[in-house]
Design an enzyme around this catalytic site. Structure first.
Site, PDB file in Angstrom:
ATOM      1  N   HIS A 120       0.839  -1.194   0.000  1.00 50.45           N
ATOM      2  CA  HIS A 120       0.000   0.000   0.000  1.00 50.45           C
ATOM      3  C   HIS A 120       0.877   1.247   0.000  1.00 50.45           C
ATOM      4  CE1 HIS A 120       0.177  -1.497   4.275  1.00 50.45           C
ATOM      5  NE2 HIS A 120       0.904  -0.412   4.301  1.00 50.45           N
TER       6      HIS A 120
HETATM    7  C1  T46 Z   1       3.137   0.414   6.659  1.00 53.34           C
HETATM    8  C2  T46 Z   1       3.731  -0.902   6.999  1.00 53.34           C
HETATM    9  C3  T46 Z   1       5.203  -0.818   7.200  1.00 53.34           C
HETATM   10  C4  T46 Z   1      -4.222  -0.263  13.212  1.00 53.34           C
HETATM   11  O1  T46 Z   1      -5.350  -0.403  13.744  1.00 53.34           O
HETATM   12  N1  T46 Z   1      -3.373   0.710  13.663  1.00 53.34           N
HETATM   13  C5  T46 Z   1      -2.140   0.913  13.122  1.00 53.34           C
HETATM   14  O2  T46 Z   1      -1.404   1.822  13.567  1.00 53.34           O
HETATM   15  C6  T46 Z   1      -1.716   0.083  12.032  1.00 53.34           C
HETATM   16  C7  T46 Z   1      -0.355   0.277  11.384  1.00 53.34           C
HETATM   17  C8  T46 Z   1      -2.584  -0.881  11.597  1.00 53.34           C
HETATM   18  N2  T46 Z   1      -3.805  -1.052  12.186  1.00 53.34           N
HETATM   19  C9  T46 Z   1      -4.676  -2.136  11.715  1.00 53.34           C
HETATM   20  C10 T46 Z   1      -5.164  -1.995  10.292  1.00 53.34           C
HETATM   21  C11 T46 Z   1      -5.356  -3.424   9.859  1.00 53.34           C
HETATM   22  O3  T46 Z   1      -6.644  -3.868  10.252  1.00 53.34           O
HETATM   23  O4  T46 Z   1      -3.923  -3.349  11.749  1.00 53.34           O
HETATM   24  C12 T46 Z   1      -4.308  -4.197  10.665  1.00 53.34           C
HETATM   25  C13 T46 Z   1      -3.088  -4.603   9.858  1.00 53.34           C
HETATM   26  O5  T46 Z   1      -2.601  -3.439   9.172  1.00 53.34           O
HETATM   27  P1  T46 Z   1      -1.875  -3.522   7.741  1.00 53.34           P
HETATM   28  O6  T46 Z   1      -2.456  -4.604   6.953  1.00 53.34           O
HETATM   29  O7  T46 Z   1      -1.917  -2.141   7.153  1.00 53.34           O
HETATM   30  O8  T46 Z   1      -0.369  -3.901   8.166  1.00 53.34           O
HETATM   31  P2  T46 Z   1       0.924  -3.906   7.268  1.00 53.34           P
HETATM   32  O9  T46 Z   1       1.993  -4.512   8.090  1.00 53.34           O
HETATM   33  O10 T46 Z   1       0.671  -4.466   5.935  1.00 53.34           O
HETATM   34  O11 T46 Z   1       1.285  -2.344   7.051  1.00 53.34           O
HETATM   35  C14 T46 Z   1       1.723  -1.576   8.149  1.00 53.34           C
HETATM   36  C15 T46 Z   1       1.152  -0.167   8.060  1.00 53.34           C
HETATM   37  O12 T46 Z   1      -0.279  -0.248   7.932  1.00 53.34           O
HETATM   38  C16 T46 Z   1       1.684   0.611   6.913  1.00 53.34           C
HETATM   39  O13 T46 Z   1       1.379   1.982   7.082  1.00 53.34           O
HETATM   40  O14 T46 Z   1       3.773   1.255   6.049  1.00 53.34           O
HETATM   41  O15 T46 Z   1       3.132  -1.516   8.141  1.00 53.34           O
END
Ligand code: T46
Length: 134
Positions: free
Chosen positions: A50
């Site tokens: 993303h």
């Molecule tokens: C990025 C990479 C390096 C939250 O509720 N709060 C938060 O601060 C974050 C980061 C995520 N979430 C929730 C949103 C989703 O339901 O946690 C779940 C997993 O998030 P996501 O699929 O976005 O995780 P990654 O590891 O793919 O991405 C994260 C960050 O979202 C992103 O900004 O740069 O880590």
């Protein structure tokens, strides 16, 4: 030109080991408003996939190693993060993917804003379209 960059962080070493510190607007070009970390990521899993509209981040391999590929819509570059005394600065409008997490690795992420799902591009075509419109 790729706007992401490796930022070297201070490392204070003595016989007791190492200490690294990070100050907002000094070592990194933004005020830290959120900290989160990724851990226990299976070696064959990918995270990210993303981009953000406004968020800036610094990503540090606080333990172990992993790779980050960043894509600004024109070129993509891959960085291997493997030490806790440097991090990868990622500004907004960069598509990022993280993979090849080593056993017991952990990614520490310093972010410039609180979590906001509306700040995400989670579809690559939407991201590219928005870059072209910029
Ligand atoms: C990025 C990479 C390096 C939250 O509720 N709060 C938060 O601060 C974050 C980061 C995520 N979430 C929730 C949103 C989703 O339901 O946690 C779940 C997993 O998030 P996501 O699929 O976005 O995780 P990654 O590891 O793919 O991405 C994260 C960050 O979202 C992103 O900004 O740069 O880590």
């Amino acid at each position: 030109m790729n706007p992401c960059k490796i930022i070297d962080l201070p490392k204070i070493s003595d016989v007791r080991g190492n200490l690294t510190f990070i100050e907002s607007m000094h070592h990194i070009p933004f005020k830290i408003e959120r900290v989160y970390y990724l851990y226990d990521v299976p070696g064959d899993e990918e995270r990210g996939g993303h981009a953000h509209k406004n968020l800036e981040q610094l990503i540090i391999a606080i333990s172990g190693s992993f790779d980050i590929t960043v894509d600004d819509g024109i070129e993509s570059n891959t960085y291997s993060l493997r030490r806790p005394y440097y991090g990868l600065y990622i500004p907004s409008f960069i598509w990022r993917t993280m993979e090849n997490f080593s056993t017991s690795s952990a990614a520490l992420v310093l972010a410039s804003k609180p979590y906001d799902e509306s700040d995400y591009y989670r579809n690559y075509e939407d991201f590219i379209k928005s870059i072209k419109e910029k």
